[in-house]
Write a protein that holds these residues in place. Structure first.
Motif, short mmCIF file in Angstrom:
data_model
loop_
_atom_site.label_atom_id
_atom_site.label_comp_id
_atom_site.label_asym_id
_atom_site.label_seq_id
_atom_site.Cartn_x
_atom_site.Cartn_y
_atom_site.Cartn_z
N VAL A 179 0.83 -1.21 0.00
CA VAL A 179 0.00 0.00 0.00
C VAL A 179 0.86 1.26 0.00
O VAL A 179 0.50 2.28 -0.60
CB VAL A 179 -0.99 -0.02 1.19
CG1 VAL A 179 -0.28 0.16 2.53
CG2 VAL A 179 -2.08 1.03 1.02
N VAL A 180 2.04 1.21 0.61
CA VAL A 180 2.92 2.39 0.66
C VAL A 180 3.53 2.66 -0.72
O VAL A 180 3.50 3.80 -1.21
CB VAL A 180 4.02 2.20 1.73
CG1 VAL A 180 5.08 3.29 1.65
CG2 VAL A 180 3.39 2.18 3.12
N GLY A 181 4.05 1.62 -1.38
CA GLY A 181 4.65 1.81 -2.70
C GLY A 181 3.64 2.28 -3.74
O GLY A 181 3.91 3.23 -4.49
N PHE A 191 3.58 -8.63 -5.86
CA PHE A 191 2.45 -7.72 -6.06
C PHE A 191 1.22 -8.35 -5.41
O PHE A 191 1.24 -9.52 -5.01
CB PHE A 191 2.22 -7.49 -7.55
CG PHE A 191 3.24 -6.57 -8.19
CD1 PHE A 191 2.96 -5.22 -8.37
CD2 PHE A 191 4.48 -7.05 -8.62
CE1 PHE A 191 3.90 -4.36 -8.95
CE2 PHE A 191 5.42 -6.20 -9.19
CZ PHE A 191 5.12 -4.85 -9.36
N THR A 192 0.15 -7.54 -5.28
CA THR A 192 -1.09 -8.07 -4.73
C THR A 192 -1.52 -9.32 -5.52
O THR A 192 -1.35 -9.34 -6.74
CB THR A 192 -2.20 -6.98 -4.74
OG1 THR A 192 -3.35 -7.49 -4.11
CG2 THR A 192 -2.56 -6.53 -6.15
N PRO A 193 -1.99 -10.39 -4.91
CA PRO A 193 -2.42 -10.51 -3.51
C PRO A 193 -1.36 -11.06 -2.56
O PRO A 193 -1.71 -11.59 -1.50
CB PRO A 193 -3.58 -11.51 -3.64
CG PRO A 193 -3.14 -12.43 -4.74
CD PRO A 193 -2.36 -11.58 -5.71
N ASP A 194 -0.07 -10.93 -2.91
CA ASP A 194 0.99 -11.59 -2.13
C ASP A 194 1.81 -10.64 -1.27
O ASP A 194 2.93 -10.96 -0.88
CB ASP A 194 1.93 -12.35 -3.08
CG ASP A 194 1.18 -13.41 -3.87
OD1 ASP A 194 0.36 -14.12 -3.28
OD2 ASP A 194 1.41 -13.50 -5.10
N THR A 195 1.27 -9.44 -0.96
CA THR A 195 2.02 -8.48 -0.15
C THR A 195 1.57 -8.54 1.31
O THR A 195 0.52 -9.08 1.63
CB THR A 195 1.82 -7.04 -0.66
OG1 THR A 195 0.50 -6.60 -0.31
CG2 THR A 195 1.99 -6.95 -2.18
N THR A 196 2.37 -7.94 2.18
CA THR A 196 1.99 -7.81 3.60
C THR A 196 0.67 -7.04 3.72
O THR A 196 -0.19 -7.39 4.53
CB THR A 196 3.10 -7.06 4.38
OG1 THR A 196 4.30 -7.83 4.30
CG2 THR A 196 2.73 -6.86 5.83
N VAL A 235 -1.15 -14.75 7.68
CA VAL A 235 0.00 -14.24 8.44
C VAL A 235 0.70 -13.14 7.63
O VAL A 235 0.88 -13.28 6.42
CB VAL A 235 1.02 -15.37 8.76
CG1 VAL A 235 2.24 -14.80 9.50
CG2 VAL A 235 0.37 -16.48 9.56
N GLY A 236 1.06 -12.06 8.31
CA GLY A 236 1.84 -11.00 7.68
C GLY A 236 2.91 -10.50 8.64
O GLY A 236 2.76 -10.63 9.87
#
Length: 341
Positions: free
Chosen positions: A13-15, A38-43, A275-276
């Protein structure tokens, strides 16, 4: 330099929000987002996305409030638009409850959220173990929808997405004029920052459509956040833990704690574990650094270290990062005066 070539490292979300803000605020630039995930694999995709700020000990409160207000206003406008469903942004009301009266009965963000007030005795009867509470309406920003929505905007303004792992920011020189480091935990390696470390968060996503109000223990450890497609139950806060695999004991504890607050959750079904690793730092790093090596120079804007509060302040900090990028572009376009002999 006609077009400033800007690389944003990191696609959470920050990038992504930083890339959108740069596209809006910096004229004559090209933006490329580079990330191995990239989404859906980010924190960010694991985050519940509730706008309730977390305090950064190393950042002045007035700055944190500005970041939160800018983010709230940005998302509130989306929530009130036809884009709300696609962007995954909606209003949600509920309670933050405390087992003892907090030192700060009215937090710094109370006049940013909607309808903030102290809970009544009648409301507190729902939570017999608690003596004090705050009722308010805030926003929920669901990243599995919000991140693709941001990506669409970046592509629409001519931005690029590149799936690639970066091990050293110098890899981006000379292809790019300016690098924006939004790599979160990756900054341990990319920026040599030992202040940033993971805080492991495990949550459950359940089907419980009758739960319509959020409930958050004032400690921030136990929470029930209803969303568009599921209810998020949390959580854990395990410092220095890099384990991304769900832990069955953690899940049992989370469900037990949440059922104590909302007994109807015993009927929740379709339980999924997520989990993140939150990129925790005592303060968000928003800073320009001029890297120099063998006579070459590479301006870098660092924008990372949001911990568990990233979604609550992401737009405010992205605007600030874009301003720093604008200053770097201006400096590159300004000819250095030759010294008089």
């Amino acid at each position: 330099m006609d077009t400033a070539r800007i690389a944003v490292v990191g696609a959470g979300v920050v990038g992504l929000s930083t890339a959108v803000c740069i596209s809006k605020l910096v004229p004559q630039c090209s933006v490329t987002i580079i990330s191995d995930k990239f989404t859906p694999d980010t924190t960010s995709d694991v985050a519940a996305g509730m706008l309730i700020p977390h305090t950064y000990p190393d950042t002045p409160i007035h700055t944190q409030k500005q970041w939160f207000r800018e983010t709230f206003n940005h998302l509130f406008a989306i929530a009130n638009s036809a884009e709300a469903g696609d962007a995954g942004v909606h209003l949600v009301s509920g309670w933050q409850i405390f087992q003892s009266t907090p030192t700060e009965e009215v937090p710094f963000w109370a006049d940013v959220v909607l309808g903030f007030r102290r809970m009544t005795e009648a409301e507190l009867k729902k939570f017999p173990q608690y003596v004090f509470g705050q009722a308010f309406t805030t926003l929920k920003c669901e990243c599995p929808a919000y991140l693709p929505w941001l990506e669409k905007r970046i592509k629409g303004s001519g931005g690029w997405m590149l799936t690639r792992r970066i091990d050293d920011l110098w890899e981006l020189h000379p292809s790019f004029d300016i690098v924006v480091n939004c790599s979160g935990l990756g900054s341990r390696q990319l920026a040599g920052d030992s202040k940033i470390f993971p805080v492991r968060g495990q949550v459950l996503q359940v089907q419980a459509p009758w739960v319509e109000h959020f409930i958050r223990d004032g400690s921030g450890l136990t929470y029930i956040y209803p969303g568009m497609s599921h209810v998020t139950l949390g959580g854990t806060r395990q410092k220095g833990d890099w384990n991304l695999s769900p832990d069955a004991e953690n899940s049992r504890e989370i469900l037990s704690r949440c059922c104590a607050l909302e007994p109807s959750l015993h009927r929740a079904c379709n339980i999924r574990e997520k989990v993140g690793l939150r990129p925790y730092r005592p303060g968000v790093r928003l800073q320009t650094e001029l890297l120099a090596r063998d006579g070459r120079r590479l301006p870098v804007v660092h924008h990372y270290g949001h911990g568990s509060g990233g979604i609550s302040v992401h737009w405010g900090t992205a605007l600030e990062a874009a301003r720093l990028v604008s200053e770097c572009v201006h400096a590159l376009r300004t000819p250095i005066p030759k010294s008089k002999l």
